[in-house]
Design a protein around this motif. Structure first.
Motif, short mmCIF file in Angstrom:
data_model
loop_
_atom_site.label_atom_id
_atom_site.label_comp_id
_atom_site.label_asym_id
_atom_site.label_seq_id
_atom_site.Cartn_x
_atom_site.Cartn_y
_atom_site.Cartn_z
N THR A 84 0.85 -1.19 0.00
CA THR A 84 0.00 0.00 0.00
C THR A 84 0.89 1.24 0.00
O THR A 84 2.08 1.17 0.31
CB THR A 84 -0.89 0.04 1.25
N PHE A 85 0.30 2.39 -0.36
CA PHE A 85 1.08 3.62 -0.38
C PHE A 85 1.60 3.96 1.02
O PHE A 85 2.71 4.46 1.17
CB PHE A 85 0.24 4.78 -0.92
N LYS A 86 0.79 3.67 2.04
CA LYS A 86 1.19 3.95 3.43
C LYS A 86 2.45 3.16 3.79
O LYS A 86 3.39 3.70 4.38
CB LYS A 86 0.05 3.60 4.38
N GLU A 87 2.46 1.88 3.43
CA GLU A 87 3.62 1.04 3.71
C GLU A 87 4.83 1.49 2.90
O GLU A 87 5.97 1.52 3.39
CB GLU A 87 3.30 -0.42 3.39
N LEU A 88 4.59 1.85 1.63
CA LEU A 88 5.66 2.33 0.76
C LEU A 88 6.30 3.59 1.35
O LEU A 88 7.52 3.72 1.40
CB LEU A 88 5.10 2.62 -0.63
N GLU A 89 5.45 4.51 1.80
CA GLU A 89 5.94 5.76 2.39
C GLU A 89 6.79 5.49 3.62
O GLU A 89 7.88 6.07 3.78
CB GLU A 89 4.74 6.65 2.76
N LYS A 90 6.35 4.59 4.49
CA LYS A 90 7.10 4.25 5.71
C LYS A 90 8.44 3.61 5.36
O LYS A 90 9.47 3.93 5.97
CB LYS A 90 6.29 3.31 6.59
N ASN A 91 8.44 2.70 4.39
CA ASN A 91 9.67 2.02 4.00
C ASN A 91 10.69 2.99 3.40
O ASN A 91 11.88 2.93 3.71
CB ASN A 91 9.37 0.90 3.00
N ILE A 92 10.21 3.87 2.53
CA ILE A 92 11.11 4.84 1.90
C ILE A 92 11.65 5.82 2.94
O ILE A 92 12.83 6.16 2.94
CB ILE A 92 10.40 5.59 0.75
N TYR A 93 10.79 6.24 3.85
CA TYR A 93 11.22 7.17 4.91
C TYR A 93 12.30 6.51 5.77
O TYR A 93 13.31 7.14 6.10
CB TYR A 93 10.02 7.57 5.76
#
Length: 199
Positions: A12-21
């Protein structure tokens, strides 16, 4: 790298955002550590060797807004003109990190802002989530207490300088009040020229 960010079943975009951060914070920590150690070596090579005697490297860790940064810096035995010897870190003297214990200034400011709106526990949880590192409620409390002590010391120094006549105010008011727990307390009573402790 893509495999470490994207799970087998999609993301999900939420998970993607957390991983990239998290990944960016890791790069920031590595870069900061390498930068500080290279800068420290540059200071070591350009130092006054007669004044600063190299006494080895010491490891330290500082909590920043993007996580804990661990690095090594050189410690020196410094000899003053009067022969007095003491130990210093040229890196700290040059960068003036202004740490509160092992907390960076930016991190401390983030905690101060958070504690004005949340409890210590909530502030610790929120900051830990935002910065990718762990700080406890007691850790937040310790930082706030240390900052409070610094403010008190600075104010005491200003008062002493004022008493010596080195600092003059720019404004004069007939009455001065101090707010204590939401209640205004008059610092000077009628006919009294000296302020008294209200707390």
């Amino acid at each position: 790298m893509m495999k470490s960010i994207i799970a087998e079943n999609g993301v999900t975009f939420k998970e993607l955002e957390k991983n990239i951060y998290s990944w960016i914070c890791q790069i920031g920590r590595q870069f900061t550590s390498e930068f500080l150690e290279r800068y420290d070596r540059m200071l070591m090579e350009g130092r006054d060797r007669k004044k600063y005697r190299h006494k080895g490297l010491r490891q330290t860790t500082v909590k920043t807004v993007y996580g804990e940064v661990t690095y090594h810096r050189a410690v020196y035995e410094a000899t003053e003109e009067d022969g007095f010897k003491h130990y210093i870190y040229l890196l700290d003297e040059t960068l003036q990190p202004g740490n509160v214990g092992l907390i960076s200034t930016n991190m401390a400011e983030l905690l101060v802002k958070g504690i004005t709106q949340m409890s210590y526990r909530e502030c610790a949880a929120k900051v830990s989530e935002m910065t990718g590192q762990t700080i406890s409620a007691m850790g937040v409390w310790n930082v706030i207490q240390a900052l409070g002590e610094k403010v008190c010391e600075e104010e005491a120094e200003l008062v002493e300088e004022h008493k010596k006549g080195h600092i003059q105010g720019k404004k004069e008011v007939p009455v001065l009040f101090e707010e204590a727990d939401g209640v205004y307390v008059r610092l000077q009573g009628k006919g009294r020229s000296q302020s008294r402790d209200c707390l």
